[in-house]
Motif scaffolding. Structure first.
Motif, PDB file in Angstrom:
ATOM      1  N   GLU A  50       0.830  -1.214   0.000  1.00 12.92           N
ATOM      2  CA  GLU A  50       0.000   0.000   0.000  1.00 12.92           C
ATOM      3  C   GLU A  50       0.859   1.256   0.000  1.00 12.92           C
ATOM      4  OE1 GLU A  50      -3.718   1.700  -0.365  1.00 12.92           O
ATOM      5  OE2 GLU A  50      -3.149  -0.386  -0.498  1.00 12.92           O
ATOM      6  N   LEU A  51       1.985   1.235   0.690  1.00 10.04           N
ATOM      7  CA  LEU A  51       2.855   2.407   0.750  1.00 10.04           C
ATOM      8  C   LEU A  51       3.441   2.748  -0.617  1.00 10.04           C
ATOM      9  CD1 LEU A  51       4.710   1.725   4.115  1.00 10.04           C
ATOM     10  CD2 LEU A  51       2.842   3.342   3.696  1.00 10.04           C
ATOM     11  N   GLY A  56      -0.773  10.318  -2.234  1.00  9.03           N
ATOM     12  CA  GLY A  56      -2.071  10.576  -2.842  1.00  9.03           C
ATOM     13  C   GLY A  56      -2.898   9.339  -3.116  1.00  9.03           C
ATOM     14  N   GLY A  57      -2.318   8.164  -2.979  1.00  9.07           N
ATOM     15  CA  GLY A  57      -3.029   6.934  -3.300  1.00  9.07           C
ATOM     16  C   GLY A  57      -3.489   6.163  -2.086  1.00  9.07           C
ATOM     17  N   GLN A  58      -3.765   6.852  -0.996  1.00  8.15           N
ATOM     18  CA  GLN A  58      -4.118   6.186   0.248  1.00  8.15           C
ATOM     19  C   GLN A  58      -5.590   6.374   0.584  1.00  8.15           C
ATOM     20  OE1 GLN A  58      -1.823   4.235   1.722  1.00  8.15           O
ATOM     21  NE2 GLN A  58      -0.452   4.871   0.089  1.00  8.15           N
ATOM     22  N   THR A  66      -4.609   3.473   9.071  1.00 13.57           N
ATOM     23  CA  THR A  66      -5.533   4.298   8.301  1.00 13.57           C
ATOM     24  C   THR A  66      -4.763   5.014   7.199  1.00 13.57           C
ATOM     25  OG1 THR A  66      -5.194   6.289   9.645  1.00 13.57           O
ATOM     26  CG2 THR A  66      -6.947   4.751  10.351  1.00 13.57           C
ATOM     27  N   ALA A  67      -5.499   5.594   6.263  1.00 12.18           N
ATOM     28  CA  ALA A  67      -4.857   6.340   5.178  1.00 12.18           C
ATOM     29  C   ALA A  67      -3.978   7.454   5.744  1.00 12.18           C
ATOM     30  CB  ALA A  67      -5.921   6.912   4.241  1.00 12.18           C
ATOM     31  N   LEU A  73       3.451   8.040   7.695  1.00 17.87           N
ATOM     32  CA  LEU A  73       4.592   7.131   7.623  1.00 17.87           C
ATOM     33  C   LEU A  73       5.406   7.390   6.358  1.00 17.87           C
ATOM     34  CD1 LEU A  73       6.236   4.764   8.698  1.00 17.87           C
ATOM     35  CD2 LEU A  73       4.564   3.222   7.621  1.00 17.87           C
ATOM     36  N   ILE A  74       4.738   7.612   5.243  1.00 21.20           N
ATOM     37  CA  ILE A  74       5.441   7.920   3.991  1.00 21.20           C
ATOM     38  C   ILE A  74       6.257   9.202   4.163  1.00 21.20           C
ATOM     39  CG2 ILE A  74       5.129   8.651   1.585  1.00 21.20           C
ATOM     40  CD1 ILE A  74       2.647   6.738   1.543  1.00 21.20           C
ATOM     41  N   ARG A  75       5.648  10.233   4.749  1.00 20.38           N
ATOM     42  CA  ARG A  75       6.367  11.495   4.977  1.00 20.38           C
ATOM     43  C   ARG A  75       7.579  11.284   5.879  1.00 20.38           C
ATOM     44  NH1 ARG A  75       0.946  13.338   5.357  1.00 20.38           N
ATOM     45  NH2 ARG A  75       0.424  14.621   3.557  1.00 20.38           N
ATOM     46  N   THR A  76       7.394  10.524   6.954  1.00 15.66           N
ATOM     47  CA  THR A  76       8.490  10.264   7.890  1.00 15.66           C
ATOM     48  C   THR A  76       9.627   9.528   7.197  1.00 15.66           C
ATOM     49  OG1 THR A  76       6.972  10.203   9.761  1.00 15.66           O
ATOM     50  CG2 THR A  76       9.088   9.094  10.060  1.00 15.66           C
ATOM     51  N   ARG A  77       9.293   8.534   6.396  1.00 13.00           N
ATOM     52  CA  ARG A  77      10.328   7.787   5.670  1.00 13.00           C
ATOM     53  C   ARG A  77      11.060   8.683   4.673  1.00 13.00           C
ATOM     54  NH1 ARG A  77       8.027   1.782   4.095  1.00 13.00           N
ATOM     55  NH2 ARG A  77       8.024   0.925   6.195  1.00 13.00           N
TER      56      ARG A  77
END
Length: 92
Positions: A50-51, A56-58, A66-67, A73-77
């Motif tokens: 999913e990541l 934008g695809g969540q 949750t989305a 998490l994406i931002r943190t990574r």
């Protein structure tokens, strides 16, 4: 898993306003979905898959998150990856 799609994504966008879930109902539904994910042997694979869709695809609950949680998490990574690159450049 044989569960109703509404568990994972909530009611569709074309649901009349008076039938949409309240914020409290949404939190309860997401909690049940997360608990279902927690018992799934594919939860990590599902989350990583999913990541790959990017911020934008969540939508919905996937991989036990949750989305919004996945977006965070994406931002943190991304921030960690940028920080690592900056550190590598400064060291070199």
């Amino acid at each position: 898993m044989g569960t109703d799609l509404e568990l994972w994504f909530g009611a569709s966008d074309d649901t009349p306003a008076h039938l949409r879930e309240s914020a409290e109902d949404m939190r309860r539904r997401e909690s049940v979905a997360k608990a279902t994910c927690a018992g799934c042997p594919f939860v990590v694979r599902c989350l990583e898959s999913e990541l790959e869709h990017g911020i934008g695809g969540q939508w919905g609950v996937r991989g036990g998150m949750t989305a919004k949680e996945r977006q965070d998490l994406i931002r943190t990574r991304r921030q960690a990856a940028v920080a690592a690159l900056v550190t590598d450049v400064e060291v070199a």
